[in-house]
Structures are given as C-alpha cells and as structure tokens.
Design a protein around this motif. Structure first.
Motif, PDB file in Angstrom:
ATOM      1  N   VAL A 336       0.857  -1.192   0.000  1.00  0.00           N
ATOM      2  CA  VAL A 336       0.000   0.000   0.000  1.00  0.00           C
ATOM      3  C   VAL A 336       0.887   1.235   0.000  1.00  0.00           C
ATOM      4  O   VAL A 336       1.800   1.368   0.813  1.00  0.00           O
ATOM      5  N   SER A 337       0.625   2.156  -0.936  1.00  0.00           N
ATOM      6  CA  SER A 337       1.419   3.383  -1.007  1.00  0.00           C
ATOM      7  C   SER A 337       0.626   4.620  -0.601  1.00  0.00           C
ATOM      8  O   SER A 337       1.184   5.708  -0.517  1.00  0.00           O
ATOM      9  N   ALA A 338      -0.682   4.480  -0.353  1.00  0.00           N
ATOM     10  CA  ALA A 338      -1.507   5.590   0.136  1.00  0.00           C
ATOM     11  C   ALA A 338      -2.714   5.017   0.865  1.00  0.00           C
ATOM     12  O   ALA A 338      -3.324   4.050   0.400  1.00  0.00           O
ATOM     13  N   GLY A 339      -3.065   5.604   1.992  1.00  0.00           N
ATOM     14  CA  GLY A 339      -4.210   5.147   2.772  1.00  0.00           C
ATOM     15  C   GLY A 339      -3.860   4.211   3.901  1.00  0.00           C
ATOM     16  O   GLY A 339      -4.731   3.489   4.408  1.00  0.00           O
ATOM     17  N   GLN A 340      -2.601   4.205   4.346  1.00  0.00           N
ATOM     18  CA  GLN A 340      -2.193   3.270   5.399  1.00  0.00           C
ATOM     19  C   GLN A 340      -2.835   3.555   6.752  1.00  0.00           C
ATOM     20  O   GLN A 340      -3.001   2.644   7.574  1.00  0.00           O
ATOM     21  N   ILE A 341      -3.207   4.808   6.991  1.00  0.00           N
ATOM     22  CA  ILE A 341      -3.694   5.179   8.327  1.00  0.00           C
ATOM     23  C   ILE A 341      -4.953   4.400   8.710  1.00  0.00           C
ATOM     24  O   ILE A 341      -5.141   4.020   9.871  1.00  0.00           O
ATOM     25  N   LYS A 342      -5.815   4.117   7.747  1.00  0.00           N
ATOM     26  CA  LYS A 342      -7.101   3.462   8.041  1.00  0.00           C
ATOM     27  C   LYS A 342      -7.014   1.946   8.049  1.00  0.00           C
ATOM     28  O   LYS A 342      -8.027   1.273   8.239  1.00  0.00           O
ATOM     29  N   LEU A 343      -5.835   1.378   7.863  1.00  0.00           N
ATOM     30  CA  LEU A 343      -5.701  -0.066   7.717  1.00  0.00           C
ATOM     31  C   LEU A 343      -5.292  -0.744   9.019  1.00  0.00           C
ATOM     32  O   LEU A 343      -4.715  -0.124   9.910  1.00  0.00           O
ATOM     33  N   ARG A 344      -5.607  -2.045   9.075  1.00  0.00           N
ATOM     34  CA  ARG A 344      -5.147  -2.912  10.159  1.00  0.00           C
ATOM     35  C   ARG A 344      -4.937  -4.306   9.570  1.00  0.00           C
ATOM     36  O   ARG A 344      -5.425  -4.610   8.476  1.00  0.00           O
ATOM     37  N   ASN A 345      -4.224  -5.128  10.278  1.00  0.00           N
ATOM     38  CA  ASN A 345      -3.893  -6.463   9.773  1.00  0.00           C
ATOM     39  C   ASN A 345      -5.155  -7.268   9.443  1.00  0.00           C
ATOM     40  O   ASN A 345      -6.112  -7.303  10.232  1.00  0.00           O
ATOM     41  N   GLY A 346      -5.135  -7.938   8.268  1.00  0.00           N
ATOM     42  CA  GLY A 346      -6.251  -8.773   7.847  1.00  0.00           C
ATOM     43  C   GLY A 346      -7.409  -8.022   7.239  1.00  0.00           C
ATOM     44  O   GLY A 346      -8.409  -8.647   6.857  1.00  0.00           O
ATOM     45  N   MET A 347      -7.334  -6.726   7.112  1.00  0.00           N
ATOM     46  CA  MET A 347      -8.445  -5.925   6.597  1.00  0.00           C
ATOM     47  C   MET A 347      -8.541  -6.075   5.074  1.00  0.00           C
ATOM     48  O   MET A 347      -7.536  -6.020   4.368  1.00  0.00           O
ATOM     49  N   PRO A 348      -9.758  -6.297   4.524  1.00  0.00           N
ATOM     50  CA  PRO A 348      -9.907  -6.379   3.067  1.00  0.00           C
ATOM     51  C   PRO A 348      -9.728  -5.012   2.415  1.00  0.00           C
ATOM     52  O   PRO A 348     -10.078  -3.980   3.006  1.00  0.00           O
ATOM     53  N   VAL A 349      -9.199  -4.995   1.205  1.00  0.00           N
ATOM     54  CA  VAL A 349      -8.954  -3.738   0.504  1.00  0.00           C
ATOM     55  C   VAL A 349      -9.325  -3.887  -0.957  1.00  0.00           C
ATOM     56  O   VAL A 349      -9.429  -5.001  -1.494  1.00  0.00           O
ATOM     57  N   THR A 350      -9.524  -2.744  -1.591  1.00  0.00           N
ATOM     58  CA  THR A 350      -9.732  -2.672  -3.034  1.00  0.00           C
ATOM     59  C   THR A 350      -8.651  -1.771  -3.608  1.00  0.00           C
ATOM     60  O   THR A 350      -8.376  -0.695  -3.059  1.00  0.00           O
ATOM     61  N   ILE A 351      -8.054  -2.190  -4.706  1.00  0.00           N
ATOM     62  CA  ILE A 351      -6.944  -1.447  -5.280  1.00  0.00           C
ATOM     63  C   ILE A 351      -7.466  -0.326  -6.167  1.00  0.00           C
ATOM     64  O   ILE A 351      -8.337  -0.530  -7.021  1.00  0.00           O
ATOM     65  N   ASP A 352      -6.933   0.876  -5.953  1.00  0.00           N
ATOM     66  CA  ASP A 352      -7.256   2.030  -6.795  1.00  0.00           C
ATOM     67  C   ASP A 352      -6.641   1.806  -8.180  1.00  0.00           C
ATOM     68  O   ASP A 352      -5.513   1.332  -8.307  1.00  0.00           O
ATOM     69  N   ASN A 353      -7.374   2.174  -9.205  1.00  0.00           N
ATOM     70  CA  ASN A 353      -6.880   1.989 -10.565  1.00  0.00           C
ATOM     71  C   ASN A 353      -5.767   2.960 -10.920  1.00  0.00           C
ATOM     72  O   ASN A 353      -4.991   2.716 -11.849  1.00  0.00           O
ATOM     73  N   GLN A 354      -5.701   4.089 -10.220  1.00  0.00           N
ATOM     74  CA  GLN A 354      -4.660   5.063 -10.519  1.00  0.00           C
ATOM     75  C   GLN A 354      -3.313   4.578  -9.990  1.00  0.00           C
ATOM     76  O   GLN A 354      -3.256   3.807  -9.023  1.00  0.00           O
ATOM     77  N   PRO A 355      -2.200   5.042 -10.573  1.00  0.00           N
ATOM     78  CA  PRO A 355      -0.871   4.672 -10.066  1.00  0.00           C
ATOM     79  C   PRO A 355      -0.662   5.208  -8.657  1.00  0.00           C
ATOM     80  O   PRO A 355      -1.375   6.095  -8.189  1.00  0.00           O
ATOM     81  N   ALA A 356       0.324   4.662  -8.012  1.00  0.00           N
ATOM     82  CA  ALA A 356       0.674   5.137  -6.676  1.00  0.00           C
ATOM     83  C   ALA A 356       1.103   6.596  -6.736  1.00  0.00           C
ATOM     84  O   ALA A 356       1.673   7.041  -7.728  1.00  0.00           O
ATOM     85  N   PRO A 357       0.810   7.390  -5.688  1.00  0.00           N
ATOM     86  CA  PRO A 357       1.169   8.819  -5.711  1.00  0.00           C
ATOM     87  C   PRO A 357       2.633   9.055  -6.018  1.00  0.00           C
ATOM     88  O   PRO A 357       2.985  10.008  -6.711  1.00  0.00           O
ATOM     89  N   GLY A 358       3.509   8.204  -5.523  1.00  0.00           N
ATOM     90  CA  GLY A 358       4.933   8.408  -5.759  1.00  0.00           C
ATOM     91  C   GLY A 358       5.365   8.102  -7.174  1.00  0.00           C
ATOM     92  O   GLY A 358       6.503   8.385  -7.543  1.00  0.00           O
ATOM     93  N   GLU A 359       4.455   7.532  -8.006  1.00  0.00           N
ATOM     94  CA  GLU A 359       4.822   7.152  -9.363  1.00  0.00           C
ATOM     95  C   GLU A 359       4.049   7.941 -10.425  1.00  0.00           C
ATOM     96  O   GLU A 359       4.320   7.786 -11.611  1.00  0.00           O
ATOM     97  N   ARG A 360       3.091   8.765 -10.005  1.00  0.00           N
ATOM     98  CA  ARG A 360       2.264   9.443 -10.987  1.00  0.00           C
ATOM     99  C   ARG A 360       3.051  10.480 -11.777  1.00  0.00           C
ATOM    100  O   ARG A 360       2.860  10.642 -12.993  1.00  0.00           O
ATOM    101  N   GLU A 361       3.994  11.179 -11.106  1.00  0.00           N
ATOM    102  CA  GLU A 361       4.768  12.196 -11.828  1.00  0.00           C
ATOM    103  C   GLU A 361       5.646  11.559 -12.893  1.00  0.00           C
ATOM    104  O   GLU A 361       5.898  12.148 -13.943  1.00  0.00           O
ATOM    105  N   ASN A 362       6.134  10.336 -12.623  1.00  0.00           N
ATOM    106  CA  ASN A 362       6.979   9.670 -13.602  1.00  0.00           C
ATOM    107  C   ASN A 362       6.215   9.219 -14.839  1.00  0.00           C
ATOM    108  O   ASN A 362       6.771   9.072 -15.921  1.00  0.00           O
ATOM    109  N   ILE A 363       4.897   8.973 -14.655  1.00  0.00           N
ATOM    110  CA  ILE A 363       4.076   8.481 -15.775  1.00  0.00           C
ATOM    111  C   ILE A 363       3.624   9.633 -16.655  1.00  0.00           C
ATOM    112  O   ILE A 363       3.521   9.517 -17.855  1.00  0.00           O
ATOM    113  N   GLN A 364       3.378  10.801 -16.032  1.00  0.00           N
ATOM    114  CA  GLN A 364       2.871  11.916 -16.798  1.00  0.00           C
ATOM    115  C   GLN A 364       3.912  12.405 -17.802  1.00  0.00           C
ATOM    116  O   GLN A 364       5.098  12.345 -17.540  1.00  0.00           O
TER     117      GLN A 364
END
Length: 364
Positions: A336-364
């Motif tokens: 996970v590269s964004a949204g860690q604050i709301k997470l806990r072990n074993g919690m289900p997640v859905t992946i955002d279709n957008q790139p990780a925040p740290g990689e978006r500038e490299n793609i643009q």
C-alpha cells in the motif's frame, strides 16, 4: 381463585413472549438489511528491481589533524603572555613565560658548584700522575663533576620548560589564563588546532565495503555553508568492522586553505565509486517510519479476497522519491502506497486503478 391467578399469569407470559419475539424478529430483519462497510480503497506500489549508481550517502564530523590544549609541564606564575585569542601561530612560537627569577638564582649557584668541581678534577689529574692521590678520590672527583653538570642541565631544562611554545603551527582558540596567574602542572592555557588540511571521520555500512578504496574521492557539505561543496579523498579505512553497528570507520582528508571548516562540524558525505549495484526500491510514500522500525502494508491474496498485512522492513538510501529496500520484501511484492492510516492487519482492501502517488509524476 388459584386457578384464575394461574390463567392470568400464563396469559401475561404468553403476551410478553409474543412481544419479545416480535421485537427480536424486527431486529433481525433490520440487521439483515445493514450492509457491511466496503473494503478500503488503497493505492498500490510494486517493489521494483533497479540499478543505482553506487554513491554512498552518510554523515560524519570534522577532526583536526593535530589538536591539543597547550598546557604547562612545571608549576609557576605567569610572567608574560605573547599571544592573542584566535591568533595564527608557527611551530616553536613563544606563547607564555612563567616567572624564573628563583630558578635563575639557583642556576647561578649550580654553575658555581660546577666550576668548583672542574677545578677539583683538574688538580686531581695532576696529583694522580705523581701518585699523590688515590684512584678512589680521583673517581669521586669525576663523579662530583658529572653530578654538577647534570644539575646545571636539569635546571636549564626546567627554566626552558617555563617558556611555553606552540608544538605545531595552527590556530589558537580562546585564552584560558591571565597574567600573574599561578599555574599548577597541566593547566590548560589555550586550544591549538591545525586546520589545513582537516580530517573527516565517518562510518559506512559493511555492505558497501567493496565500494571503498584509498584515495577515493568524496564530496562533503556542511550546514554553515549550504551552497559550497568541499572535495577530498579517503585517507584511511579501518581494517575491522564495528561489532555493535556492523559499520566501517573511514577517514578522509579535505583541503581547508580558507579555514572555514572547523573541528566538530556535522558533515553530510557522498562517495561516488563509478559502479552500479542492484537494489529493490519503493516510493517513499509506501513506508511508515516509526522509532521501533519501518514497515509497510503488504497486499496478500486470500480466500476472502485481497487483504493487507503489516511487514517490518529495513530501508536504505533515498533517491528521487524512491527508497532502497534492504530486507523484508522481494521484487514484485505489492504494498500500500496511500491510505495506510485506516488499515489494520487482515483488513480487506480494493486497489485504486490510478498509479501510486509516488509514481504518478513519472508516468505523466
């Protein structure tokens, strides 16, 4: 009468049971209509394999090539001070004179005894030739002359030690004594530091040992002069690895002709080896930094779908928004590269279709 009471109680219990059953049915119906919260939506980054130029970034401190607190070897009262605080001095330059009046008077007495011993030995040499003097008396006169010469030399040495000189060329610090002050043995008088060149001491993790070599170039920056880069060369590498930190002590030498670098300064060091090394990297936004260690939330595939699990890692250097992963993850792992604050072990997640925040500038 008893039968009527029993019938009334039975009807009351039946009525209450019906009410409780109806309420329970209503609660179950409402609960069945409440939907569980959807899985948290998070951005994901993948651990990537990369080749980084093997520049090593570390920190160190400056040390004078020669640095001492000038002090006196013998006791005495300060008769004269021949320097100013902050002055540049040459090797052998007179700094302080202690009072020697008593020593000079004692020296004259010892010199008179020396002259007498020489005269006695000269007469003895003439008398022993004519057998007028025993060999034992002649030997005694020789010993007295030697003792007198040693006493004179010792007194002259003591007088000379009361002339305190600079042991090497350098820069003086702040004067710590005053005229007329009585000094006991070893009293600090002034700090003397040789500033050009100057040593830079730092440590490097043992995994970079193969990238180090004597005479290797280094670049250094200090907070006092953020716009300047000081260059130097590695002067010595410790032959042993420190057991507690698993690091290697390194000493570099930097030219300091303008003497702006001072001992004790905090320095940021960069070493370029001209080689490339394979590393695992992640965006810095994916890492949670804690006093007890760094961690990430690893994406795992389970029977319930995608879940997250906290994973401890060891991170290394950081370059252009990406951080080196030394241990704890493998190439291809998703975290996970964004949204860690709301997470806990074993919690289900859905992946955002957008790139990780740290990689978006490299793609643009």
């Amino acid at each position: 009468m008893t039968k009527r009471i029993f019938i009334v109680l039975f009807l009351a219990l039946l009525l209450l049971g019906g009410l409780f059953g109806f309420k329970f049915y209503q609660i179950q119906q409402v609960a069945s209509q409440v939907k569980p919260p959807p899985p948290a939506v998070v951005a994901v980054a993948t651990v990537q394999q990369a080749q980084w130029p093997s520049s090593i970034a570390t920190v160190g401190s400056l040390t004078a090539i020669a640095g001492v607190d000038v002090s006196n070897e013998v006791v005495g009262k300060i008769k004269a001070i021949h320097f100013e605080s902050g002055q540049s001095v040459k090797k052998g330059q007179l700094l302080v004179e202690l009072d020697t009046d008593t020593d000079q008077a004692e020296l004259k007495g010892l010199q008179a005894e020396l002259q007498l011993a020489k005269s006695q030995l000269q007469r003895s040499e003439k008398m022993i030739v004519k057998k007028y003097l025993s060999q034992a008396d002649y030997d005694q006169n020789q010993a007295q002359l030697a003792q007198a010469m040693a006493a004179v030399e010792a007194k002259r040495t003591r007088i000379e030690k009361k002339r305190i000189q600079a042991p090497f060329s350098g820069e003086l610090g702040i004067r710590m004594v005053d005229l007329g002050q009585y000094l006991s043995e070893g009293t600090p008088i002034v700090s003397l530091q040789q500033l050009d060149p100057i040593y830079l001491d730092f440590t490097v993790p043992e995994r970079y040992m193969s990238l180090l070599d004597n005479q290797q170039a280094i670049l250094a920056t200090v907070q006092a002069y953020p716009d300047r880069v000081f260059s130097g060369k590695i002067f010595a590498i410790s032959p042993a690895v420190e057991k507690d930190t698993r690091s290697i002590k390194v000493r570099a030498q930097i030219s300091n002709k303008d003497k702006v670098l001072r001992p004790g300064m905090f320095v940021q060091v960069k070493i370029e080896s001209g080689k490339s090394i394979p590393v695992l990297t992640l965006p810095d936004t994916a890492i949670t930094y804690n006093p007890y260690g760094n961690s990430v939330f690893l994406i795992e595939q389970t029977d319930q779908g995608l879940t997250v699990q906290s994973r401890q890692i060891v991170s290394g250097q950081s370059r252009e928004g990406r951080v080196e992963i030394i241990s704890g993850l493998q190439a291809g792992d998703r975290v996970v590269s964004a949204g860690q604050i709301k997470l806990r072990n074993g919690m289900p997640v859905t992946i955002d279709n957008q790139p990780a925040p740290g990689e978006r500038e490299n793609i643009q």
